[in-house]
Write a protein that holds these residues in place. Sequence first.
Motif, mmCIF file in Angstrom:
data_model
loop_
_atom_site.group_PDB
_atom_site.id
_atom_site.type_symbol
_atom_site.label_atom_id
_atom_site.label_comp_id
_atom_site.label_asym_id
_atom_site.label_seq_id
_atom_site.Cartn_x
_atom_site.Cartn_y
_atom_site.Cartn_z
ATOM 1 N N THR A 11 0.839 -1.202 0.000
ATOM 2 C CA THR A 11 0.000 0.000 0.000
ATOM 3 C C THR A 11 0.873 1.251 0.000
ATOM 4 N N PHE A 12 1.907 1.244 0.824
ATOM 5 C CA PHE A 12 2.851 2.368 0.864
ATOM 6 C C PHE A 12 3.464 2.613 -0.521
ATOM 7 N N ARG A 17 3.671 5.909 -5.552
ATOM 8 C CA ARG A 17 3.636 6.013 -7.013
ATOM 9 C C ARG A 17 2.517 6.940 -7.484
ATOM 10 N N THR A 18 1.363 6.879 -6.852
ATOM 11 C CA THR A 18 0.220 7.670 -7.310
ATOM 12 C C THR A 18 0.198 9.072 -6.729
ATOM 13 N N GLY A 19 0.765 9.242 -5.531
ATOM 14 C CA GLY A 19 0.744 10.545 -4.889
ATOM 15 C C GLY A 19 -0.639 10.981 -4.466
ATOM 16 N N ASN A 20 -1.545 10.017 -4.309
ATOM 17 C CA ASN A 20 -2.927 10.358 -3.981
ATOM 18 C C ASN A 20 -3.579 9.158 -3.305
ATOM 19 N N LEU A 21 -4.148 9.377 -2.141
ATOM 20 C CA LEU A 21 -4.737 8.257 -1.405
ATOM 21 C C LEU A 21 -5.935 7.647 -2.142
ATOM 22 N N ARG A 22 -6.746 8.504 -2.737
ATOM 23 C CA ARG A 22 -7.922 7.979 -3.424
ATOM 24 C C ARG A 22 -7.518 7.151 -4.646
ATOM 25 N N ALA A 23 -6.530 7.635 -5.413
ATOM 26 C CA ALA A 23 -6.052 6.883 -6.581
ATOM 27 C C ALA A 23 -5.434 5.558 -6.151
ATOM 28 N N THR A 31 -10.956 0.617 0.173
ATOM 29 C CA THR A 31 -11.618 1.884 0.448
ATOM 30 C C THR A 31 -10.578 2.937 0.799
ATOM 31 N N HIS A 32 -10.977 4.204 0.647
ATOM 32 C CA HIS A 32 -10.077 5.299 0.985
ATOM 33 C C HIS A 32 -9.667 5.234 2.456
ATOM 34 N N SER A 33 -10.603 4.907 3.322
ATOM 35 C CA SER A 33 -10.300 4.833 4.753
ATOM 36 C C SER A 33 -9.341 3.691 5.072
ATOM 37 N N GLN A 37 -5.786 4.163 6.849
ATOM 38 C CA GLN A 37 -5.501 3.451 8.084
ATOM 39 C C GLN A 37 -4.179 2.681 7.995
ATOM 40 N N GLN A 38 -3.933 2.043 6.828
ATOM 41 C CA GLN A 38 -2.683 1.301 6.670
ATOM 42 C C GLN A 38 -1.482 2.239 6.707
ATOM 43 N N LEU A 39 -1.622 3.412 6.099
ATOM 44 C CA LEU A 39 -0.511 4.362 6.122
ATOM 45 C C LEU A 39 -0.258 4.854 7.551
#
Length: 334
Positions: A11-12, A17-23, A31-33, A37-39
Amino acid sequence: MARIPLQTLPTFRTIARTGNLRAAAEELHLTHSAVSQQLRQLESQLGVQLFDRRAQRIVLNAAGAALLRAVEPALDQIDDGLRSAAAAAAAAHQRMRVSVLPSFAQRWLLPRMGDWHARHPDIGIELHASQQIVDLQREGFHAALRQGTGQWRGLHAERLIHSPRVPVGSPQAAQRLLGADAQALAHEPLLGSPSMWERWFALTGLRVRVNPVATFNDAGLMLQAAEQNLGIALVREVLAADALRERRLIRLSTLALPEDGVDAYWLVYPENLHDWAPLAALRGWLFEQLERSRRAWAEADASPIKTSAGTAAAGPTGSRSRARSATRARDRGR
């Protein structure tokens, strides 16, 4: 330091790579949450922040960049292991997924698949015809038949055959052009790449500016157009092999435009599948069939073309006997 929760590392990497949590969430199908949470869990375990928050983006800081450099090779190795496991599972079912150019599939491979099945009834092949280069391992392919230089990262490449480009036309066109010189072809409706034709005419000593009646993004379509007497095509000999043997097309000159090595035909596959029995069988069968094709078009080219009166005649660049005599004369002069 307590042990890092390993499930947070992929996940990290995706967030970095994406620079965006939603992406990242969309790519990971989470899910975004869950991604947030993992980060937070990873940063809490390490006791450091890994990203700087900037508006709608998050950017790796020095600590995050250092962690990514350390863990990314291991994650890539795990990914490779998972793909190898998938390939091994497919091997148990004796089924290969092969990516292939549409023209090669249509004009050469498909007519020979009956022979493949007769020899290897226990090995199925799933063909994926596309002009796009696919990521074999990521998309689950075992091999590909490609054109190019033979340099594809992470893949082993074996050159299949030397196949020069030759001018071919319908039997009607051949009757019309028998005994003519190369200049006559310049006044014919030509099919295909202008630059390829201009290079071919240069071999005959002519400087010709070519304006084809049609160009194609697929050699199979161009061959079909030539068979329908829409024009003269400059095509790879291997793709025209069956049509030459069956006299649906006639080679119109002894001159051939050599393969330049930039778009040669290759069999490519992951290194770890080199000794996989189904792939080894495919490799051996391809080379055998290509050699048969080479002999077939050589025999077709050596057969005299008949005029409507039934007499043998020369092609546009002169008779083959004169061409061979000229070659022998040059060899003696060396």
